[in-house]
Design an enzyme around this catalytic site. Structure first.
Site, mmCIF file in Angstrom:
data_model
loop_
_atom_site.group_PDB
_atom_site.id
_atom_site.type_symbol
_atom_site.label_atom_id
_atom_site.label_comp_id
_atom_site.label_asym_id
_atom_site.label_seq_id
_atom_site.Cartn_x
_atom_site.Cartn_y
_atom_site.Cartn_z
ATOM 1 C CB SER A 119 -0.910 0.009 1.234
ATOM 2 O OG SER A 119 -1.563 1.251 1.388
ATOM 3 C CE1 TYR A 143 -6.117 5.424 -3.371
ATOM 4 C CE2 TYR A 143 -4.128 4.897 -2.132
ATOM 5 C CZ TYR A 143 -5.484 4.738 -2.358
ATOM 6 O OH TYR A 143 -6.211 3.876 -1.564
ATOM 7 C CB THR A 169 -6.334 2.544 -5.802
ATOM 8 O OG1 THR A 169 -5.572 1.376 -5.467
ATOM 9 C CG2 THR A 169 -7.659 2.503 -5.058
ATOM 10 C CE LYS A 238 -7.544 -2.728 -4.239
ATOM 11 N NZ LYS A 238 -8.529 -1.781 -3.661
ATOM 12 C CG HIS A 262 -11.408 0.881 -1.314
ATOM 13 N ND1 HIS A 262 -10.520 1.366 -2.237
ATOM 14 C CD2 HIS A 262 -10.857 1.149 -0.101
ATOM 15 C CE1 HIS A 262 -9.495 1.928 -1.617
ATOM 16 N NE2 HIS A 262 -9.665 1.799 -0.319
#
Length: 367
Positions: A119, A143, A169, A238, A262
């Site tokens: 992450s 991101y 994402t 994603k 999510h």
């Protein structure tokens, strides 16, 4: 595997034999605010809960007399072989569950020879993760920020470290409303840091201790072209839940899709990911790999997802439960349980290897 539960000086041992056991352990041992953060869904949690319930509505059509004395759970993702089709999804703040955090996660996934998507919002840095498990197979969750230079710096870092793909994402233009987190006024404790942002300018913390006003809600398909212009890594999107967006992903030349809501933490009322999977697989028509996260709790869940067209699935909350139980060893146990259950489900369905898993295993009412 034992839980030690002291009541009145007594210690009761109980074997942990399924992922639900790890969930119960984590709920009993994590602080309320931490448990609520991991467990949270958006609004009334309908989508979060349906991610699990949807699997229970799917029925299998097992075949018999197929000689399943030998079985092979290996598969490939983006051309790399992994031990079985279950990886670890990007989840934030692993140090809340275990003091070694994402370092322990990296070691566990390396030991089981599977994929770990680290992450952006890790409490260990990408450098620490690679140093802990140099032989691991890793993707990086990315991101797109208002400051594109910040996103580009992250891409350059993970490229240099040997990450094998970027997982963009796309379902968080704004953070979903998670009621328990609001009630708890949840923030990342001051002793923990977002290690990937150390040394970078940050605005005042706002959402969950994450720098405020950094994510760009104006992100659109044109940003896929920008990202492709700055990296040679495969790009996996994603957060896709419809065939229309899957077709756009194909048009924009990305290498994969993760069907994801999510964990039910963003838009409440959206579909369970397993229910969205079939239309996306049909839209893609084999032109890229399709993966899935959300609701995986048993090996038969994995089998159902693969039968409906997923190449691999990823677990989020169960990985955290494993960490909460015993760090690296706890997560290894969670992954091993899923591996063993998946292999058993394959054999009981008449499948000797992953290539033999197909839609004929699923009752037609679900197609």
């Amino acid at each position: 595997m034992n839980i030690c539960n002291r009541e009145g000086g007594r210690c009761a041992a109980m074997a942990l034999v399924c992922l639900t056991d790890f969930e119960q352990y984590a709920k009993e041992h994590l602080s309320k605010a931490t448990w609520d953060y991991y467990a949270a869904g958006a609004d009334e949690c309908c989508t979060r809960d349906d991610n699990l319930l949807a699997y229970k509505r799917i029925r299998l059509r097992p075949r018999v007399l197929r000689d399943v004395s030998v079985s092979d759970t290996r598969t490939t993702v983006q051309g790399a072989e992994i031990g079985f089709p279950v990886g670890v999804a990007p989840t934030a703040f692993h140090c809340l569950a275990w003091h070694e955090g994402e370092v322990a996660t990296a070691r566990a996934t390396e030991a089981l020879n599977t994929c770990y998507i680290s992450s952006t919002y890790s409490t260990c840095s990408v450098e620490e993760i690679v140093a802990a498990a140099p032989g691991g197979y890793r993707w990086f969750q990315l991101y797109v920020y208002r400051d594109r230079e910040l996103s580009e710096q992250m891409v350059r870092r993970v490229e240099a470290l040997g990450y094998r793909a970027l997982v963009l994402t796309v379902d968080v233009p704004f953070t979903g409303k998670r009621r328990d987190d609001i009630r708890n006024r949840f923030r990342l404790p001051p002793h923990l840091k977002l290690k990937n942002f150390e040394g970078l300018p940050q605005a005042a913390a706002e959402d969950y201790g994450i720098p405020s006003n950094t994510l760009d809600p104006s992100i659109s398909w044109k940003d896929i072209h920008w990202l492709q212009s700055i990296t040679q890594l495969p790009i996996i999107i994603k957060g896709i839940l419809t065939k229309e967006d899957a077709e756009l992903a194909v048009e924009h030349g990305v290498q994969g899709i993760i069907v994801s809501n999510h964990g039910g933490r963003q838009l409440d009322g959206g579909p369970a990911t397993i229910d969205a999977l079939t239309e996306i697989v049909d839209a893609v028509q084999g032109r890229m790999e399709v993966y899935l996260d959300g609701g995986i709790r048993t090996g038969s869940d994995v089998l159902k997802a693969l039968a409906l067209g997923a190449k691999c699935v990823f677990i989020g909350r169960p990985a955290v439960w494993g960490l909460a139980y015993k760090g690296e060893d706890g997560l290894r146990e969670v992954l091993q349980i899923l591996h063993d259950e998946f292999r058993l489900s394959m054999a009981l369905s008449g499948c000797r290897n992953v290539a033999e898993i197909n839609r004929n295993l699923i009752q037609c009412s679900k197609l």
